[in-house]
Design an enzyme around this catalytic site. Sequence first.
Site, short mmCIF file in Angstrom:
data_model
loop_
_atom_site.label_atom_id
_atom_site.label_comp_id
_atom_site.label_asym_id
_atom_site.label_seq_id
_atom_site.Cartn_x
_atom_site.Cartn_y
_atom_site.Cartn_z
N HIS A 130 -3.21 -3.48 -5.19
CA HIS A 130 -3.53 -3.11 -3.82
C HIS A 130 -5.04 -3.23 -3.58
CE1 HIS A 130 -4.29 0.09 -0.60
NE2 HIS A 130 -3.87 -1.01 0.00
N SER A 178 0.82 -1.21 0.00
CA SER A 178 0.00 0.00 0.00
C SER A 178 0.85 1.26 0.00
CB SER A 178 -0.93 0.01 1.22
OG SER A 178 -0.19 -0.19 2.40
N ASN A 230 -3.94 5.44 0.13
CA ASN A 230 -3.13 5.64 1.33
C ASN A 230 -2.40 6.98 1.35
OD1 ASN A 230 -3.27 3.38 3.33
ND2 ASN A 230 -3.03 2.23 1.44
N GLU A 233 -6.33 -1.03 -6.54
CA GLU A 233 -5.42 -0.11 -7.20
C GLU A 233 -4.38 -0.92 -7.97
OE1 GLU A 233 -5.18 3.82 -4.45
OE2 GLU A 233 -4.27 2.02 -3.59
#
Length: 291
Positions: free
Chosen positions: A141, A120, A191, A153
Amino acid sequence: MTSKITIGVAGSGTMGTGIAIVAARAGFPTIIYDVDQARAENATAQMKAFFAKSVQRGKLTQDQVDEIMSRVKATGDIKAMAPCGLVIEAIFEELEVKGRLFTALDAICGPDTLFASNTSTLSITEIAAKSGRDDRFVGMHFCLPAQLMKLVEMSPGLNTSADSFERAWNICEEMGQRPVKTQDAPGFILNYFLVPFNNDAIRLVEEGVAEPAEIDKAIKEALGYAMGPMELLDLIGLDTQVMLCEALHGVMHEPRASCPPLLRRMVAARRLGRKTKRGFLSYDTAAIFGA
């Protein structure tokens, strides 16, 4: 109908277990690998508990669950990953540890096997450089909890081939997920915002502004979030949040990404969240979210 590839999941924690649920539920033969065989087997037990709730809620029949679980194998032997067409790594956020894992996998898996990291915060290009096949390496991700959240992602490294990225994208969609493309940048999309945001919530507790449950209530009621930051932190694991802070702050030097002292104290006290039944909130069970 063409047969589905075997998907390997390296890492049997909360995220790895969730990814394995996604893969097996979508019809893929699934191998869960952990250096500790008992942890890998515990992941299958967590999967069964999750699916038992699905049966109770009428979302699946027991026959369907039995069929799903028949596709799942848990192993402590990395050589068992040899048949995989895609291996998704879901271990903790340390570049060198991930690198050693992929080096070992490269010696075992066939040349057509795709490698993916669920990282992440770390650079896909840097992890791929240690894999022996950086042209066949992508970032995937998954959002936590993976078994309930659809978004993934997808990030190519600098040397990821267009064909490899397309193959991985198609597999992601076959798994029933919704991929979005991001560049190989710190924190990607989610993130980049989430680690500092969660740290801000921790600092509100640290400064005595509000209790964790009140912060969650405010965020959910006013902003429409399905889960408050304190609940999410407990689900992620407070020890994982420390590693996320260290990884993101290490490359961005963003003050809000630095680890709050309270977080380190709670980890030292083994108040890690759901997996220890106590974090910012308390829990009756250490079962994975949704189970």
